[in-house]
Design a protein around this motif. Structure first.
Motif: not given
Length: 168
Positions: A37-44, A46-47, A54-59
């Motif tokens: 698992l390299t990305e956990w995205n919510a299309n938001i 966030l910082d 801020a990043s789309f990838n919450l990881l």
């Protein structure tokens, strides 16, 4: 002479058929193996870690330990022993900026074993269909992310949760 022409025709056709390629295809990867698992995205964007990036990838935004590996075996079984599953809450602030928190204390060793079906660039397992694109598996869970109002009393929108796994 007729046999020589037939032989050359067969050789030419064999060469032609095996040398054709589709320039639109990415390098084909077999799903068999380990996928991290390299990305956990919510299309938001966030910082969550307050580093002003801020990043789309919450990881990239949390300090949670991520050891999630999907293991696809040639016998049609996929397993994971350490599923990444923190508790997340997202909300829309009064200034219309998305914010949230992720609680890593709910981490644990959630695992599963399931059969899978690979058909072209799709893989079906655990009740969902994923895409195999190059060396990545993309799993999309429709409307999985719930975004609340600022006091967390009402869901005001939903977003897809997109998990990206990269072949090891």
């Amino acid at each position: 002479m007729k046999n020589l022409h037939s032989f050359l025709l067969i050789v030419f056709l064999s060469f032609f058929v095996t040398s054709c390629s589709n320039d639109n295809d990415d390098t084909l990867f077999s799903v068999v193996g380990e996928w991290e698992l390299t990305e956990w995205n919510a299309n938001i964007m966030l910082d969550l870690n307050n580093d002003a990036i801020a990043s789309f990838n919450l990881l990239e935004e949390v300090a949670c330990i991520n050891n999630e590996i999907l293991t696809f075996e040639a016998n049609g079984v996929v397993t994971s022993n350490n599923t990444f599953n923190p508790k997340a809450q997202f909300f829309l602030q009064a200034d219309q900026q998305h914010s949230g928190s992720i609680d890593c204390s709910t981490e644990g060793s959630i695992g599963f074993a399931s059969s899978y079906i690979e058909a072209g660039n799709t893989i079906e397992f655990n009740g969902s269909v994923s895409e195999l694109i190059g060396n990545q598996i993309i799993r999309t869970f429709q409307d999985e992310i719930k975004i609340y109002n600022e006091d967390l009393s009402q869901v005001i929108e939903t977003r897809d949760l997109i998990l990206v796994y990269t072949k090891r």
